[in-house]
Design a protein around this motif. Structure first.
Motif, PDB file in Angstrom:
ATOM      1  N   PRO A 179     -28.910   8.610   3.803  1.00 19.27           N
ATOM      2  CA  PRO A 179     -27.783   8.516   3.164  1.00 19.27           C
ATOM      3  C   PRO A 179     -26.783   8.558   4.430  1.00 19.27           C
ATOM      4  O   PRO A 179     -25.331   7.431   4.509  1.00 19.27           O
ATOM      5  N   GLU A 180     -27.237   8.147   5.854  1.00 21.51           N
ATOM      6  CA  GLU A 180     -25.893   8.427   6.658  1.00 21.51           C
ATOM      7  C   GLU A 180     -26.111   6.729   7.679  1.00 21.51           C
ATOM      8  O   GLU A 180     -25.146   6.411   7.963  1.00 21.51           O
ATOM      9  N   LEU A 181     -27.745   5.984   7.083  1.00 19.30           N
ATOM     10  CA  LEU A 181     -27.775   5.138   7.431  1.00 19.30           C
ATOM     11  C   LEU A 181     -27.814   3.870   6.037  1.00 19.30           C
ATOM     12  O   LEU A 181     -28.336   2.618   6.450  1.00 19.30           O
ATOM     13  N   PHE A 182     -27.264   3.737   4.737  1.00 17.52           N
ATOM     14  CA  PHE A 182     -27.197   3.257   4.046  1.00 17.52           C
ATOM     15  C   PHE A 182     -26.425   2.507   3.966  1.00 17.52           C
ATOM     16  O   PHE A 182     -24.857   2.476   4.372  1.00 17.52           O
ATOM     17  N   ARG A 183     -26.502   1.156   3.733  1.00 15.41           N
ATOM     18  CA  ARG A 183     -25.313   0.360   4.191  1.00 15.41           C
ATOM     19  C   ARG A 183     -24.738  -0.065   2.081  1.00 15.41           C
ATOM     20  O   ARG A 183     -24.849  -0.032   1.516  1.00 15.41           O
ATOM     21  N   TYR A 184     -23.434   1.340   2.518  1.00 10.12           N
ATOM     22  CA  TYR A 184     -22.944   0.968   1.281  1.00 10.12           C
ATOM     23  C   TYR A 184     -21.863   0.035   1.163  1.00 10.12           C
ATOM     24  O   TYR A 184     -21.360  -0.786   2.563  1.00 10.12           O
ATOM     25  N   GLY A 185     -21.645  -0.478  -0.197  1.00 13.00           N
ATOM     26  CA  GLY A 185     -21.252  -1.771  -0.124  1.00 13.00           C
ATOM     27  C   GLY A 185     -22.009  -2.800  -0.726  1.00 13.00           C
ATOM     28  O   GLY A 185     -21.007  -4.155  -1.626  1.00 13.00           O
ATOM     29  N   LYS A 186     -23.235  -3.214  -1.398  1.00 15.38           N
ATOM     30  CA  LYS A 186     -23.820  -4.232  -1.690  1.00 15.38           C
ATOM     31  C   LYS A 186     -23.553  -4.345  -2.803  1.00 15.38           C
ATOM     32  O   LYS A 186     -24.193  -5.188  -3.058  1.00 15.38           O
ATOM     33  N   SER A 187     -23.529  -3.681  -3.393  1.00 14.96           N
ATOM     34  CA  SER A 187     -23.088  -4.216  -4.632  1.00 14.96           C
ATOM     35  C   SER A 187     -21.813  -4.845  -5.223  1.00 14.96           C
ATOM     36  O   SER A 187     -21.525  -4.924  -6.322  1.00 14.96           O
ATOM     37  N   TYR A 188     -20.739  -3.980  -3.890  1.00 10.84           N
ATOM     38  CA  TYR A 188     -20.156  -5.169  -3.897  1.00 10.84           C
ATOM     39  C   TYR A 188     -19.607  -6.903  -3.524  1.00 10.84           C
ATOM     40  O   TYR A 188     -18.491  -7.196  -3.396  1.00 10.84           O
ATOM     41  N   ASP A 189     -20.983  -6.968  -2.670  1.00 10.87           N
ATOM     42  CA  ASP A 189     -20.652  -8.368  -2.157  1.00 10.87           C
ATOM     43  C   ASP A 189     -20.625  -9.250  -2.974  1.00 10.87           C
ATOM     44  O   ASP A 189     -19.291  -9.989  -2.417  1.00 10.87           O
ATOM     45  N   LEU A 190     -20.060  -9.919  -3.671  1.00 11.23           N
ATOM     46  CA  LEU A 190     -20.220 -11.023  -4.749  1.00 11.23           C
ATOM     47  C   LEU A 190     -19.083 -10.826  -5.299  1.00 11.23           C
ATOM     48  O   LEU A 190     -18.238 -11.366  -5.206  1.00 11.23           O
ATOM     49  N   ALA A 191     -18.190  -9.580  -5.502  1.00 10.83           N
ATOM     50  CA  ALA A 191     -16.433  -9.612  -6.515  1.00 10.83           C
ATOM     51  C   ALA A 191     -16.087  -9.593  -4.525  1.00 10.83           C
ATOM     52  O   ALA A 191     -14.399 -10.290  -4.632  1.00 10.83           O
ATOM     53  N   ASN A 192     -15.981  -9.388  -3.262  1.00  9.70           N
ATOM     54  CA  ASN A 192     -16.121  -9.103  -2.115  1.00  9.70           C
ATOM     55  C   ASN A 192     -16.240 -11.078  -2.221  1.00  9.70           C
ATOM     56  O   ASN A 192     -14.673 -11.340  -1.493  1.00  9.70           O
ATOM     57  N   THR A 193     -16.802 -11.774  -2.145  1.00 10.50           N
ATOM     58  CA  THR A 193     -16.427 -12.472  -1.899  1.00 10.50           C
ATOM     59  C   THR A 193     -16.074 -13.776  -2.280  1.00 10.50           C
ATOM     60  O   THR A 193     -14.851 -14.122  -2.817  1.00 10.50           O
ATOM     61  N   GLY A 194     -16.301 -13.543  -3.977  1.00  8.10           N
ATOM     62  CA  GLY A 194     -16.229 -14.515  -4.911  1.00  8.10           C
ATOM     63  C   GLY A 194     -14.265 -14.557  -6.166  1.00  8.10           C
ATOM     64  O   GLY A 194     -13.791 -15.097  -5.917  1.00  8.10           O
ATOM     65  N   PHE A 195     -14.099 -12.554  -5.422  1.00  4.92           N
ATOM     66  CA  PHE A 195     -12.682 -12.113  -6.160  1.00  4.92           C
ATOM     67  C   PHE A 195     -12.125 -12.362  -4.456  1.00  4.92           C
ATOM     68  O   PHE A 195     -10.617 -12.992  -4.538  1.00  4.92           O
ATOM     69  N   PHE A 196     -11.591 -11.413  -3.536  1.00 10.21           N
ATOM     70  CA  PHE A 196     -11.349 -10.840  -2.748  1.00 10.21           C
ATOM     71  C   PHE A 196     -11.296 -11.734  -2.043  1.00 10.21           C
ATOM     72  O   PHE A 196      -9.722 -12.640  -1.457  1.00 10.21           O
ATOM     73  N   LYS A 197     -12.132 -12.497  -1.660  1.00 13.26           N
ATOM     74  CA  LYS A 197     -11.867 -13.257   0.156  1.00 13.26           C
ATOM     75  C   LYS A 197     -11.146 -14.857  -0.590  1.00 13.26           C
ATOM     76  O   LYS A 197     -10.759 -15.395  -0.125  1.00 13.26           O
ATOM     77  N   HIS A 198     -12.042 -15.429  -1.774  1.00 12.69           N
ATOM     78  CA  HIS A 198     -11.956 -16.470  -2.063  1.00 12.69           C
ATOM     79  C   HIS A 198     -10.297 -16.662  -2.438  1.00 12.69           C
ATOM     80  O   HIS A 198      -9.714 -17.533  -2.096  1.00 12.69           O
ATOM     81  N   LEU A 199      -9.954 -15.652  -3.179  1.00  9.07           N
ATOM     82  CA  LEU A 199      -8.437 -15.675  -3.993  1.00  9.07           C
ATOM     83  C   LEU A 199      -7.471 -15.305  -2.722  1.00  9.07           C
ATOM     84  O   LEU A 199      -5.853 -15.309  -2.649  1.00  9.07           O
ATOM     85  N   ALA A 200      -7.774 -14.408  -1.922  1.00 10.69           N
ATOM     86  CA  ALA A 200      -6.582 -14.613  -0.735  1.00 10.69           C
ATOM     87  C   ALA A 200      -6.350 -15.707  -0.077  1.00 10.69           C
ATOM     88  O   ALA A 200      -5.454 -15.569   0.026  1.00 10.69           O
TER      89      ALA A 200
END
Length: 322
Positions: A179-200
């Protein structure tokens, strides 16, 4: 006395065969290249080719990924209106109301309905909880400590879902990810790119950049990108108290409560951003100078060609007169 014997024909000679001489020379050249460059020219060329192939693969993969994220973002509202009972449509529509429309009241109702459906249907969904954490901190609906508790709940859910997927794919028990080495946020990558980054980038206001900065802060724990997002938000609203409070919360989370240390980090990061901007401006200046030089050269060639053409016409006319 050394001599050379052909293993097939049995012919002996005192002169080194040309092929063997060529192989020895090449070996000597490669030894010199390794001593000077750390590798042979052929090895460097192969490594460069592999790197180019990998970069091409990465660009193609990222392009498809961005296209998919943009498709979800652009059609979030129409898909929800056409089928509001589908949970995924509601979750994307809540983000669309929050980041795209920047309608806090409508987004709040959508997030409440999303949480109600998640609670009614079963296990925690990291996508829903991540989204609500970002919304709650931007809209000030929850205290920071409550947001962090929800965020930890989302991370546990994401880790458990990833383990279930790995088991379905046949992963061995001893290959379990720490759990300490797990990359958290993988399930949110599409939202990060499509919603937050693009719309910012498209919104041109502080709200979009603040939401993107908090997304990078909460979901990915990425200080550099979060800091840059806050700086872009301050460009549009330098006196926004809520924005400043969220910025200070982010700084305290990453660098502690020592204000002097935080100020040093801010100065260092701002200096780096200033240097990046200066380098960017220098590149633009060099491009302008290069374009002006090409334009001047093209104009000179046009003048020269026109003059040569006029001289040829004049010489042809004089030849006809004579």
């Amino acid at each position: 006395i050394f001599f050379y014997r052909h293993s097939s024909t049995g012919v002996c000679s005192f002169q080194k065969p040309k092929k063997m001489k060529y192989i020895d020379e090449q070996a000597q050249i490669e030894r010199q290249q390794i001593k000077k460059l750390g590798a042979t020219i052929r090895q460097i060329a192969l490594a460069t080719k592999l790197q180019a192939l990998w970069r091409g693969y990465q660009v193609r993969t990222y392009s498809r990924y961005v296209a998919r994220a943009m498709q979800i973002s652009v059609h979030a509202e129409s898909r929800y209106l056409s089928n509001p009972d589908l949970d995924a449509n509601l979750y994307n529509y809540a983000l669309h109301c929050f980041v795209g429309m920047q309608d806090i009241a409508r987004a709040r109702r959508a997030f409440v309905e999303s949480l109600r459906r998640m609670q009614w249907r079963g296990p925690d969904l990291p996508f829903v909880i991540y989204s609500y954490c970002i919304f709650a901190l931007v809209a000030r609906d929850e205290a920071y400590m409550d947001v962090m508790l929800l965020l930890e709940r989302a991370r546990v859910a994401e880790y458990q879902l990833d383990e279930i997927k790995r088991k379905k794919l046949g992963a061995a028990e001893d290959s379990k990810v720490d759990p300490e080495l797990f990359r958290y946020g993988k399930s949110y990558d599409l939202a990060n790119t499509g919603f937050f980054k693009h719309l910012a980038v498209q919104s041109h206001n502080s709200f979009g950049w603040e939401a993107y900065a908090i997304c990078r802060f909460l979901v990915y724990r990425d200080f550099n990108t979060s800091f840059d997002g806050f700086m872009n938000a301050f460009r549009f609203a330098p006196d926004d108290k809520c924005l400043m409070d969220n910025f200070n919360t982010m700084m305290i989370h990453f660098h502690g409560k020592n204000k002097k240390h935080r100020d040093e980090v801010v100065v260092e990061r701002m200096s780096r951003l200033a240097q990046i901007d200066a380098d960017r401006q220098e590149i633009l200046r060099q491009r302008r100078v290069y374009a002006q030089t090409r334009s001047n050269a093209a104009r000179s060639i046009q003048v020269w060609f026109k003059k040569c053409k006029e001289n040829r016409i004049y010489d042809a006319f004089m030849d006809g007169v004579r």
